[in-house]
Design a protein around this motif. Sequence first.
Motif, PDB file in Angstrom:
ATOM      1  N   UNK A  31     -30.430 -66.870  20.583  1.00 17.91           N
ATOM      2  CA  UNK A  31     -31.048 -67.872  21.447  1.00 17.91           C
ATOM      3  C   UNK A  31     -30.060 -68.383  22.485  1.00 17.91           C
ATOM      4  N   UNK A  32     -28.844 -68.695  22.032  1.00 16.97           N
ATOM      5  CA  UNK A  32     -27.820 -69.186  22.955  1.00 16.97           C
ATOM      6  C   UNK A  32     -27.393 -68.105  23.944  1.00 16.97           C
ATOM      7  N   UNK A  33     -27.214 -66.893  23.429  1.00 21.46           N
ATOM      8  CA  UNK A  33     -26.756 -65.802  24.280  1.00 21.46           C
ATOM      9  C   UNK A  33     -27.809 -65.431  25.315  1.00 21.46           C
ATOM     10  N   UNK A  34     -29.068 -65.398  24.894  1.00 22.96           N
ATOM     11  CA  UNK A  34     -30.123 -65.046  25.843  1.00 22.96           C
ATOM     12  C   UNK A  34     -30.343 -66.152  26.863  1.00 22.96           C
ATOM     13  N   UNK A  35     -30.082 -67.403  26.481  1.00 25.14           N
ATOM     14  CA  UNK A  35     -30.161 -68.493  27.453  1.00 25.14           C
ATOM     15  C   UNK A  35     -29.126 -68.286  28.550  1.00 25.14           C
TER      16      UNK A  35
END
Length: 232
Positions: A31-35
């Motif tokens: 989630x953080x990386x794709x954000x």
Amino acid sequence: MASAPLPDGEDPRAAFMAGARAAIPYAAVGLLLSASFGVVARDAGFPIVAAIVMSAIVFAGSAQFTAVAILVGGGTAGAAIAAAALMNSRFLPMGIALGPSLPGSAPLRAAQGQTVVDASWAMANRGDGTFDRWFLFGSTAPQYVCWVAGTTLGAFGGDLLGDTSRFGLDAMYPMFFLALLIAEIKSRRAAGVALAGSVLALALVELVPAGVPVLAASLVALWGLRRPKQAA
């Protein structure tokens, strides 16, 4: 602690839920990386819809970041696609190993194989050469949802965030590649291949169009996969 794949004959729903629970930490990181990918893609000039669709269809962090980096650097779409394909070439042997554990016709097995991501494939491995397909499906589901959701948040929130360096999202981009590299360096040989690819890429940066250095480094990595000759 991650749940283990269930033996054959167990309830598919139980296996699916066990996989989903085991994947929660990976989904959170995704989630953080794709954000950060959503923000980077917007900064690179991608329309919001294009960034989200790319995550929904490609669903591969290394390939997506590589493609965006090449396009931002002035590289062609062909170079971006070729580099992304090389980054994802690891899924070929993973799919071959998984294939015998998937039932149905060839098209149906191919469709099931689309759920393969690194963490899910590893966790679904029973250790005897077979894979728990329902555990695989379950572990990939939350990762996929979080990957697309994170991209959506990053793409829409990029304008609100402004200078992304304040939140460290810009640092996640290069750190992602560094983490991939460190994870693969498990021997002197791997370290040598990584060093050779890095040196070649750096040497080519000022000499060739954007994207070519990444392709060259990827080819060095493929060359490094060859089996060493056995001593006589």
